[in-house]
Design an enzyme around this catalytic site. Sequence first.
Site, PDB file in Angstrom:
ATOM      1  N   TYR A  93       0.538  -1.642  -0.451  1.00  0.00           N
ATOM      2  CA  TYR A  93       0.086  -0.276  -0.022  1.00  0.00           C
ATOM      3  C   TYR A  93       1.031   1.289   0.219  1.00  0.00           C
ATOM      4  CZ  TYR A  93      -3.665   3.368   1.303  1.00  0.00           C
ATOM      5  OH  TYR A  93      -4.810   4.379   1.357  1.00  0.00           O
ATOM      6  N   LEU A  94       0.737   2.114  -1.441  1.00  0.00           N
ATOM      7  CA  LEU A  94       1.400   3.077  -0.985  1.00  0.00           C
ATOM      8  C   LEU A  94       0.535   3.906  -1.098  1.00  0.00           C
ATOM      9  CD1 LEU A  94       3.608   1.984  -4.167  1.00  0.00           C
ATOM     10  CD2 LEU A  94       4.338   1.822  -1.720  1.00  0.00           C
ATOM     11  N   ASP A 194      -0.384   0.988 -21.143  1.00  0.00           N
ATOM     12  CA  ASP A 194      -1.494   1.833 -20.480  1.00  0.00           C
ATOM     13  C   ASP A 194      -0.956   3.223 -19.604  1.00  0.00           C
ATOM     14  OD1 ASP A 194      -4.077   2.257 -20.406  1.00  0.00           O
ATOM     15  OD2 ASP A 194      -4.914   1.218 -19.222  1.00  0.00           O
TER      16      ASP A 194
END
Length: 287
Positions: A93-94, A194
Amino acid sequence: MWNAIAQQISDAIGRDFKIRERQRISGGDIHQAYRVADHHCALFVKVNRRDQVELFETEAHGLGLLAQSPLLTVPEVITVGDCAEGAFIALQYLEMGNGSDAQWYQFGQAVASMHRDHAQSLYGYDDDNYIGTTLQPNRWQKNWAEFFAEQRIGWQLKLAQERGYRLGNSAQWIDSCAEALRGHQPLPSLLHGDLWRGNLAFVDGQGCLFDPACYYGDRETDMAMSTLFSPLPRDFYKGYDAEWPLDPGYGHREGIYQLYHLLNHLNLFGGSYLQQCQRKLQELFCD
């Protein structure tokens, strides 16, 4: 489901991980996303149906490749798994935020370095993967024009035809695409695949990439996607050009590379993109 996910995370990190907090995070079109935490750390977990586990496996592989670029932040993959109720990927988790002008400039330099320093001798990828939920074929080829015409534009046209969208003579469009790219043999660079605003951010001031659709191809395809819907700040492109200027003729090829993503949006999200795709085909190959 969450007990099974917690157990597989525990197995991956080598200690007991009991979910004390679980918060739904908005923003994804494909998966459900959550911030989950125990008393020691927080993780980012995406979940979907069990038959979607391959999407998470290919995402994990792509993130591992992007993480080889030291100037970029990429979330660490903790584990990918499935259970009776669904499939999931657990990531570091950042805390993500916005960048300053100088940080956007450095982000552009970092992406250019990734394109230049991580390359292959052929176009393609070891396995087929996904862009969104669309299968992305990646058979290795020597010729860039043939690769892009057949495995990018041709593939999307085939899917669109199967969905009943009328886009004209697919074989003609594929031939026209190959002819337009004929003789263009760029370095087969590692691509994010992408590259748009929704798949990048800043973590502690450094550019961060996630949600990849990696393969080895023309770096210009990443840059073309970055300008398609909402171009990145000018400093990003200044930094990129300072590190590795784009080749002459990019302005002509940009629209061809954007066509791939427009067709993919047609196949993913429906007929609202049909007229845009029809106009783009005419503009590129009939004028």
